[in-house]
Design a protein around this motif. Structure first.
Motif, short mmCIF file in Angstrom:
data_model
loop_
_atom_site.label_atom_id
_atom_site.label_comp_id
_atom_site.label_asym_id
_atom_site.label_seq_id
_atom_site.Cartn_x
_atom_site.Cartn_y
_atom_site.Cartn_z
N SER A 31 0.78 16.01 -8.60
CA SER A 31 0.50 17.09 -7.67
C SER A 31 1.50 17.04 -6.52
CB SER A 31 -0.93 16.99 -7.12
OG SER A 31 -1.16 17.97 -6.13
N LEU A 32 2.44 17.99 -6.53
CA LEU A 32 3.47 18.02 -5.50
C LEU A 32 2.86 18.33 -4.13
CD1 LEU A 32 6.44 17.91 -4.70
CD2 LEU A 32 6.62 20.35 -5.28
N LEU A 33 1.89 19.23 -4.09
CA LEU A 33 1.28 19.62 -2.83
C LEU A 33 0.63 18.43 -2.13
CD1 LEU A 33 0.45 21.80 -0.79
CD2 LEU A 33 -1.59 22.22 -2.19
N TRP A 34 -0.17 17.65 -2.88
CA TRP A 34 -0.83 16.50 -2.29
C TRP A 34 0.17 15.43 -1.86
CZ3 TRP A 34 -5.38 16.60 -0.29
CH2 TRP A 34 -6.38 17.43 -0.82
N LEU A 35 1.23 15.27 -2.63
CA LEU A 35 2.26 14.29 -2.29
C LEU A 35 2.95 14.67 -0.99
CD1 LEU A 35 4.02 11.84 -2.89
CD2 LEU A 35 5.45 13.32 -4.34
N LEU A 36 3.30 15.96 -0.85
CA LEU A 36 3.97 16.41 0.37
C LEU A 36 3.03 16.34 1.57
CD1 LEU A 36 6.04 19.46 -0.94
CD2 LEU A 36 6.78 17.11 -0.58
N LEU A 37 1.76 16.66 1.34
CA LEU A 37 0.79 16.57 2.42
C LEU A 37 0.62 15.12 2.88
CD1 LEU A 37 -1.27 17.99 4.23
CD2 LEU A 37 -2.98 17.66 2.42
N PHE A 38 0.56 14.21 1.91
CA PHE A 38 0.47 12.79 2.24
C PHE A 38 1.72 12.33 3.00
CE2 PHE A 38 1.71 8.44 0.87
CZ PHE A 38 0.71 7.74 1.54
N ALA A 39 2.90 12.79 2.57
CA ALA A 39 4.14 12.40 3.24
C ALA A 39 4.16 12.88 4.69
CB ALA A 39 5.34 12.97 2.48
N PHE A 40 3.72 14.13 4.91
CA PHE A 40 3.69 14.67 6.27
C PHE A 40 2.71 13.88 7.14
CE2 PHE A 40 1.86 17.36 9.54
CZ PHE A 40 3.00 17.82 10.19
N ILE B 274 0.83 -1.21 0.00
CA ILE B 274 0.00 0.00 0.00
C ILE B 274 0.86 1.25 0.00
CG2 ILE B 274 -0.25 0.27 2.52
CD1 ILE B 274 -3.16 1.01 2.02
N GLY B 275 2.00 1.21 0.69
CA GLY B 275 2.90 2.37 0.68
C GLY B 275 3.47 2.64 -0.70
N GLU B 276 3.90 1.59 -1.37
CA GLU B 276 4.47 1.73 -2.70
C GLU B 276 3.41 2.17 -3.71
OE1 GLU B 276 6.60 -1.69 -3.95
OE2 GLU B 276 7.91 -1.73 -2.21
N SER B 277 2.22 1.58 -3.63
CA SER B 277 1.18 1.91 -4.61
C SER B 277 0.69 3.36 -4.45
CB SER B 277 0.01 0.94 -4.47
OG SER B 277 -0.61 1.07 -3.19
N MET B 278 0.57 3.83 -3.21
CA MET B 278 0.13 5.21 -2.99
C MET B 278 1.19 6.20 -3.44
SD MET B 278 -2.10 5.21 0.52
CE MET B 278 -2.75 6.85 0.11
N ALA B 279 2.45 5.89 -3.17
CA ALA B 279 3.53 6.76 -3.64
C ALA B 279 3.54 6.82 -5.17
CB ALA B 279 4.87 6.24 -3.13
N TYR B 280 3.35 5.67 -5.81
CA TYR B 280 3.32 5.61 -7.27
C TYR B 280 2.14 6.41 -7.81
CZ TYR B 280 3.72 3.58 -11.93
OH TYR B 280 3.87 3.41 -13.28
N ALA B 281 0.99 6.28 -7.15
CA ALA B 281 -0.21 6.99 -7.60
C ALA B 281 -0.05 8.49 -7.47
CB ALA B 281 -1.42 6.51 -6.80
#
Length: 241
Positions: free
Chosen positions: A79-88, A66-73
């Motif tokens: 969207s850099l903003l959503w990716l960074l928000l998800f990472a935080f 799930i971690g790999e698939s969400m990162a890939y998605a």
């Protein structure tokens, strides 16, 4: 499937064997006393082997994919903003739920109460422990954001790590002596059973999804940030309170 489970069970037994051997050797040949509660020790060992086996199976079946698939998605979404928000949120959520961090925070609160750093009441200890957990979780969330940006931008890992430890060295003399040990331990307890699998999967998945990134070279390193930033933030927390 059953054969794979049995192989994993055997592997868990082999992983646990050195620990059992050390305990038994010192108990019998150095302390020269019989092993106490041999039945409890046997049952507990079997439970640990089963727990370790199920935990590893869970990582392979759920957390890593799930971690790999969400990162890939998120990478494909662009969207850099959503990716960074998800990472935080991933860093914050996994860290605040870490059993090791909860245990260390509670113990630190008890010692702080007995030492007079805070009021020795249940409410004061609870607030102190919660504040410590939130501080560490926030710092790990920020660390994962920095790590994700490093993967995206291709920043050299060693520059950021060296800079981080220089910051730790600079802030340590100004932090209260009572908080320094807790701060340094916080860097270790954050990288435990929940945080490590998901954060590692995030890094590897992101490096796999981004063109020009090597999962082996760029996918790892997020855990280093997660163990580094809590030291700075906890010392700052100690200075603030």
């Amino acid at each position: 499937m059953p054969n794979r489970f049995i192989r994993q069970l055997f592997t868990s037994l082999l992983d646990l064997t050195p620990i059992l051997a050390v305990v038994l050797i010192f108990q019998i040949f150095v302390i020269r006393q019989p092993v106490p509660n041999i039945l409890n020790l046997t049952v507990g060992t079997l439970l640990v082997i089963l727990g370790l086996t199920f935990f590893i199976q869970g990582l392979e079946k759920s957390l890593f994919p799930i971690g790999e698939s969400m990162a890939y998605a998120f990478a494909r979404k662009g969207s850099l903003l959503w990716l960074l928000l998800f990472a935080f949120c991933l860093g914050f959520g996994t860290t605040i739920a870490e059993p090791a961090l909860i245990a260390v925070s509670d113990e630190a609160a008890k010692i702080a109460g007995k030492g007079g750093m805070i009021a020795d009441t249940g409410q004061a200890r609870s607030n102190y422990a919660l504040g410590l957990r939130i501080t560490v979780a926030f710092s790990v969330g920020l660390a994962i954001v920095i790590g994700v940006l490093r993967i995206i931008r291709g920043w050299p890992l060693h520059y950021l790590i060296i800079g981080g430890y220089c910051g730790i060295i600079l802030i340590t003399p100004f932090a209260p002596p009572e908080i320094i040990g807790i701060a340094y331990d916080s860097g270790g307890v954050t990288t435990s059973t929940i945080t490590v699998p998901l954060v590692t999967a995030l890094g590897v998945g992101l490096a796999t999804a981004i063109k020009g990134r090597n999962p082996m070279l760029d996918g790892f390193g997020l855990i280093a940030f997660a163990s580094l930033t809590p030291m700075i933030f906890v010392m700052a927390y100690g200075m603030a309170i």
